[in-house]
Design an enzyme around this catalytic site. Structure first.
Site, mmCIF file in Angstrom:
data_model
loop_
_atom_site.group_PDB
_atom_site.id
_atom_site.type_symbol
_atom_site.label_atom_id
_atom_site.label_comp_id
_atom_site.label_asym_id
_atom_site.label_seq_id
_atom_site.Cartn_x
_atom_site.Cartn_y
_atom_site.Cartn_z
ATOM 1 N N LYS A 115 0.831 -1.209 0.000
ATOM 2 C CA LYS A 115 0.000 0.000 0.000
ATOM 3 C C LYS A 115 0.858 1.248 0.000
ATOM 4 O O LYS A 115 0.545 2.229 -0.671
ATOM 5 C CB LYS A 115 -0.961 -0.005 1.191
ATOM 6 C CG LYS A 115 -2.114 -0.968 0.971
ATOM 7 C CD LYS A 115 -3.081 -0.988 2.127
ATOM 8 C CE LYS A 115 -4.170 -2.026 1.882
ATOM 9 N NZ LYS A 115 -4.898 -2.376 3.088
ATOM 10 N N LYS A 198 -4.149 -10.436 -7.543
ATOM 11 C CA LYS A 198 -5.448 -10.782 -6.950
ATOM 12 C C LYS A 198 -6.499 -9.717 -7.268
ATOM 13 O O LYS A 198 -6.159 -8.532 -7.450
ATOM 14 C CB LYS A 198 -5.315 -10.963 -5.438
ATOM 15 C CG LYS A 198 -5.014 -9.687 -4.710
ATOM 16 C CD LYS A 198 -5.227 -9.791 -3.204
ATOM 17 C CE LYS A 198 -5.005 -8.387 -2.647
ATOM 18 N NZ LYS A 198 -5.202 -8.185 -1.269
ATOM 19 N N LYS A 201 -10.293 -4.429 -4.389
ATOM 20 C CA LYS A 201 -11.081 -3.201 -4.593
ATOM 21 C C LYS A 201 -10.175 -2.001 -4.774
ATOM 22 O O LYS A 201 -10.526 -1.052 -5.464
ATOM 23 C CB LYS A 201 -12.093 -2.971 -3.472
ATOM 24 C CG LYS A 201 -11.564 -3.145 -2.088
ATOM 25 C CD LYS A 201 -12.691 -3.416 -1.077
ATOM 26 C CE LYS A 201 -12.114 -4.102 0.137
ATOM 27 N NZ LYS A 201 -13.089 -4.723 0.979
HETATM 28 P P1 TYM Z 1 -10.827 -7.070 3.310
HETATM 29 O O1 TYM Z 1 -11.995 -6.257 3.716
HETATM 30 O O2 TYM Z 1 -9.814 -6.476 2.414
HETATM 31 O O3 TYM Z 1 -11.316 -8.388 2.601
HETATM 32 C C1 TYM Z 1 -12.356 -9.162 3.163
HETATM 33 C C2 TYM Z 1 -12.060 -10.646 2.992
HETATM 34 O O4 TYM Z 1 -11.973 -10.990 1.612
HETATM 35 C C3 TYM Z 1 -10.773 -11.713 1.364
HETATM 36 N N1 TYM Z 1 -10.312 -11.411 0.003
HETATM 37 C C4 TYM Z 1 -10.078 -12.336 -0.944
HETATM 38 N N2 TYM Z 1 -10.183 -13.674 -0.942
HETATM 39 C C5 TYM Z 1 -9.889 -14.311 -2.097
HETATM 40 N N3 TYM Z 1 -9.477 -13.691 -3.240
HETATM 41 C C6 TYM Z 1 -9.362 -12.350 -3.281
HETATM 42 N N4 TYM Z 1 -8.978 -11.735 -4.407
HETATM 43 C C7 TYM Z 1 -9.669 -11.606 -2.092
HETATM 44 N N5 TYM Z 1 -9.652 -10.282 -1.797
HETATM 45 C C8 TYM Z 1 -10.062 -10.180 -0.508
HETATM 46 C C9 TYM Z 1 -9.806 -11.188 2.415
HETATM 47 O O5 TYM Z 1 -8.741 -12.091 2.626
HETATM 48 C C10 TYM Z 1 -10.712 -11.059 3.615
HETATM 49 O O6 TYM Z 1 -10.869 -12.289 4.268
HETATM 50 N N6 TYM Z 1 -7.730 -7.176 7.183
HETATM 51 C C11 TYM Z 1 -8.966 -7.724 6.676
HETATM 52 C C12 TYM Z 1 -10.171 -7.336 7.499
HETATM 53 C C13 TYM Z 1 -10.095 -7.678 8.959
HETATM 54 C C14 TYM Z 1 -10.192 -8.976 9.529
HETATM 55 C C15 TYM Z 1 -10.114 -8.778 10.925
HETATM 56 C C16 TYM Z 1 -10.317 -10.243 8.993
HETATM 57 C C17 TYM Z 1 -9.993 -6.799 9.978
HETATM 58 N N7 TYM Z 1 -9.999 -7.453 11.172
HETATM 59 C C18 TYM Z 1 -10.196 -9.859 11.808
HETATM 60 C C19 TYM Z 1 -10.382 -11.317 9.872
HETATM 61 C C20 TYM Z 1 -10.310 -11.130 11.262
HETATM 62 C C21 TYM Z 1 -9.147 -7.196 5.276
HETATM 63 O O7 TYM Z 1 -8.461 -6.334 4.828
HETATM 64 O O8 TYM Z 1 -10.153 -7.700 4.612
#
Ligand code: TYM
Length: 337
Positions: A115, A198, A201
């Site tokens: 990032k 990957k 967003k």
């Molecule tokens: P976030 O909001 O970016 O993404 C949400 C979830 O989607 C998964 N994901 C994917 N899985 C497969 N292929 C992809 N291209 C892809 N893009 C996103 C992410 O791995 C995630 O599971 N840091 C986390 C949010 C978070 C969290 C937590 C997760 C905050 N606290 C506690 C678990 C437990 C995140 O950025 O997710």
């Protein structure tokens, strides 16, 4: 207290719609796990503040994220759905954990490096740096055994495990050391326009990302223009044919048919057939999903009530963990007057 293993996961409200990666990598696993686990699912609005967003947008996206969880099948009676900022213990535990995290360790987080690499150091805020520590607090507060996420969160889970172990050995056993729950076949859904990165967003071009709340016709068009390769044969090879492999993974996940069966079915057919089949399989599932989300968004006060109940139940667990932590590290408890 239930004796089922605990599951917890959160998603950021950083876009108007979740995308296919969020759905396959995480949300679908949430729904599957809620059956035989004690589950908690949340919208991490505090994390979302690390990227610029207008206040009205953030509020709207927070509600939309929660609505999408339920539209996908999360049952808020069985698994509380809550908003992270409604449970102040998250930010409080994060502070304690940040005092136990090495600066170098935090600086090695690849998501932070990616990032900041894009926008440069000046674009990055300190919240982006401490983001994984807040995520560790999210998880450890609930004593989660399993955390269903995509592959991109693996390193953050490692940091979380490390912090739990460090705290447990410095004080006394306090935290459950959580395991990531990453389903290999869908843990990393790729960008349709650049299948070597990957779907994301923040990084994907509009045509590379399938948004769940997009008009089905728009998504079908994106599938039709997905980048594959100059060959003709449909086979699963992530290295040589990443675009075709990604389409096969998506079709397999939505149709429930194993990849080798699909490869057999597509023998002698072209990439256009595969793209059409993937688009149809996705539309069958996400068209009703989209309707349900829009219906839930139309019942705002009911949605807010669900989140209020979810926060109460989440706080019941989170506040017990935080009280233990405060006591163990030696923070003086306030006396009742
Ligand atoms: P976030 O909001 O970016 O993404 C949400 C979830 O989607 C998964 N994901 C994917 N899985 C497969 N292929 C992809 N291209 C892809 N893009 C996103 C992410 O791995 C995630 O599971 N840091 C986390 C949010 C978070 C969290 C937590 C997760 C905050 N606290 C506690 C678990 C437990 C995140 O950025 O997710």
């Amino acid at each position: 207290m239930s004796d089922k293993p605990r599951v917890l996961s959160l998603m950021q409200p950083t876009a108007d719609s979740l995308h296919l990666g969020n759905y396959l990598g995480a949300l679908r696993q949430w729904v599957a796990l809620q059956e035989d686990h004690e589950a908690f699912f949340g919208v991490c609005d505090l994390h979302a503040l690390t990227v610029e967003v207008t206040p009205a947008e953030l509020r709207q996206r927070t509600l939309r994220a929660a609505a999408q969880f339920m539209a996908a099948g999360v049952d808020p009676e069985a698994a509380p759905v809550f908003v992270q900022s409604h449970v102040p213990e998250h930010a409080e535990l994060m502070w304690v954990l940040s005092t136990m995290t090495g600066f170098g360790h935090a600086a090695r987080m690849t998501q932070f490096k990616d990032k900041t690499a894009k926008g440069g150091q000046d674009q990055a805020n300190v919240g982006l740096f401490t983001y994984p520590i807040l995520m560790a607090a999210d998880i450890l507060l609930y004593q989660a055994d399993k955390v269903p996420v995509g592959e991109d969160q693996r390193q953050h889970l490692e940091l979380t495990r490390d912090l739990a172990q460090r705290f447990n050995s410095r004080y006394s056993p306090t935290f459950v050391v959580p395991e990531p729950h990453i389903v290999k076949s869908v843990g990393r859904i790729m960008d349709l326009q650049d299948p070597t990165v990957k779907m994301s967003k923040s990084a994907s071009s509009p045509n590379g990302i399938i948004e769940l709340l997009e008009e089905p016709a728009v998504n079908a068009k994106k599938f039709r223009s997905a980048v594959t390769d100059s060959g003709r044969e449909i086979s699963y090879d992530e290295e040589a044919k990443p675009g075709v492999a990604n389409l096969l993974s998506i079709l397999s996940a939505f149709s429930g048919r194993p990849i080798d069966v699909l490869v057999g079915e597509f023998e002698g057919k072209g990439y256009g057939d595969l793209k059409g089949a993937a688009a149809d399989a996705v539309a069958t599932v996400i068209s009703p999903f989209r309707e349900r989300t829009l219906a839930l968004m139309g019942e705002r006060s009911e949605l807010e009530q669900i989140l209020a109940r979810g926060a109460d139940r989440a706080r019941g667990v989170a506040s017990r963990t935080l009280a233990k932590v405060y006591k163990k590290v030696g923070l003086l408890p306030p006396v009742r007057r």
